[in-house]
Enzyme design. Structure first.
Site, PDB file in Angstrom:
ATOM      1  N   ARG A  81       0.809  -1.224   0.000  1.00  7.11           N
ATOM      2  CA  ARG A  81       0.000   0.000   0.000  1.00  7.11           C
ATOM      3  C   ARG A  81       0.841   1.273   0.000  1.00  7.11           C
ATOM      4  NH1 ARG A  81      -2.487  -3.190  -1.776  1.00  7.11           N
ATOM      5  NH2 ARG A  81      -4.290  -4.275  -0.963  1.00  7.11           N
TER       6      ARG A  81
ATOM      7  N   SER B 218     -10.187   0.333   3.538  1.00  6.16           N
ATOM      8  CA  SER B 218      -9.564  -0.207   4.751  1.00  6.16           C
ATOM      9  C   SER B 218      -8.892   0.910   5.534  1.00  6.16           C
ATOM     10  CB  SER B 218      -8.504  -1.251   4.390  1.00  6.16           C
ATOM     11  OG  SER B 218      -9.119  -2.340   3.762  1.00  6.16           O
TER      12      SER B 218
ATOM     13  N   GLU C  69      -3.741   2.776   7.005  1.00  7.57           N
ATOM     14  CA  GLU C  69      -3.646   2.709   5.541  1.00  7.57           C
ATOM     15  C   GLU C  69      -4.221   4.003   4.958  1.00  7.57           C
ATOM     16  OE1 GLU C  69      -4.756  -0.934   3.559  1.00  7.57           O
ATOM     17  OE2 GLU C  69      -5.635   0.170   1.891  1.00  7.57           O
TER      18      GLU C  69
END
Ligand SMILES: Cc1cc2nc3c(=O)[nH]c(=O)nc-3n(C[C@H](O)[C@H](O)[C@H](O)COP(=O)(O)OP(=O)(O)OC[C@H]3O[C@@H](n4cnc5c(N)ncnc54)[C@H](O)[C@@H]3O)c2cc1C
Length: 306
Positions: free
Chosen positions: A176, A225, A295
């Site tokens: 990510r 998320s 995230e």
């Protein structure tokens, strides 16, 4: 912020794009949360160069805004001007099976293009609501596939306006994220795809989207998320494990469908979400010994929070 002096300079230099000042970021984020910010929409490379030159001259720091689907914008808003590429860097080109997409192209739009042109390779990314630029910046992924694995090169502009084409191997993608210096703007990316059968490509995308819909709260405002999955565990399972699935603070709630999503039930403030994040982190650390890492990208200046 874009003051009238800076706006005048940019216009004098010939900036053609739209400038929107003090717009509520809840209108530009999938979370539907966030105070005011100034957003600039360059129409082309020349426009972008004008902005970067003006910012560099005045020492103004800026940030990119894609579709705002991975952002939590603070209630007090963002001081840095935001640059959005969706009005000028939104073209998709095809040469054989090689597709080039602008940084402002929506991933759903790119996937639609793939179906139309019977090009296979991006199917697992179905349902990710970001842009090509935001997707690469976040190394967005799903079903074991991620942006860093599907591009062959990307073109970036740095904070001095210099444009560089980077091969996939020259870029360090991680979970990510991507190692890109601050101020770098992803202008476009190349996707080496394969020829496929249109119906099969469409069916696969629908299959992945259905699976996502069954397991994630796609119809409620969220930023995807909230936490990265720690090595070998799912953040959602940890949060569920400490009994916080469905837990609510104000209008911010841990999704009863997927515990790694926080959903906005209507009028959640960034503060509610941040308090909920802290509570989750504390509980998961105390009870499971795992430190959860964000995230979602938090945008805004904390010292401005009241
Ligand atoms: C319902 C839902 C489902 C999601 N599912 C997934 C999923 O399955 N997998 C996944 O990985 N993510 C998922 N996400 C998160 C999000 O969609 C991705 O991270 C997406 O790639 C973000 O793109 P964006 O254009 O919205 O970027 P933004 O949220 O606007 O920005 C994210 C970051 O990228 C930077 N950025 C944006 N454009 C550029 C550019 N052109 N150049 C340089 N930097 C740039 C921004 O400054 C910011 O730091 C989901 C989100 C939602 C709301």
């Amino acid at each position: 912020m874009i003051d009238s002096g800076l706006e005048e300079t940019i216009r004098k230099e010939g900036f053609k794009g739209e400038i929107r000042t003090q717009v509520p970021m809840r209108e530009f984020t999938s979370f539907k949360i966030g105070g005011p910010a100034d957003i600039l929409f360059p129409r082309d490379l020349e426009d972008l160069q004008i902005l970067i030159n003006a910012f560099q001259k005045d020492g103004v720091r800026y940030q990119l805004l894609g579709n705002g689907t991975n952002l939590l914008v603070l209630d007090s808003g963002v001081r840095k001007p935001l640059i959005n590429l969706c009005q000028g860097f939104d073209k998709i080109k095809k040469e054989g099976t090689r597709v080039t997409a602008g940084g402002g192209v929506g991933l759903p739009q790119l996937l639609h293009f793939c179906v139309q042109n019977a090009l296979s390779g991006l199917e697992p990314l179905a349902g990710i609501p970001g842009t090509v630029g935001g997707g690469i910046r976040m190394n967005a992924g799903s079903q074991g596939m991620e942006m860093g694995k599907v591009i062959s090169s990307l073109t970036v502009m740095n904070h001095t306006g210099r444009i560089k084409r980077l091969k996939r191997e020259e870029v360090n993608f991680n979970y990510r994220g991507i190692d890109l210096p601050a101020g770098n703007i992803i202008l476009e990316a190349e996707f080496p795809l394969q020829r496929g059968k249109r119906e099969k490509i469409r069916d696969e995308m629908e299959h992945f989207l259905r699976r996502k819909k069954e397991t994630q709260p796609l119809s409620s405002p969220s930023a995807g998320s909230i936490f990265k999955n720690p090595q070998g565990v799912s953040a959602g399972e940890l949060i569920e494990g400490v009994g916080l699935k469905g837990f609510r603070l104000g209008d911010a709630m841990v999704s009863p469908l997927h515990a790694n999503f926080i959903v906005n039930l209507g009028s959640a403030r960034a503060k509610d979400v941040l308090d909920l994040i802290e509570l989750i982190r504390k509980r998961v650390y105390q009870e499971m010994g795992v430190k959860l890492e964000l995230e979602v990208v938090v945008l805004g200046e904390p010292e401005m929070e009241g």
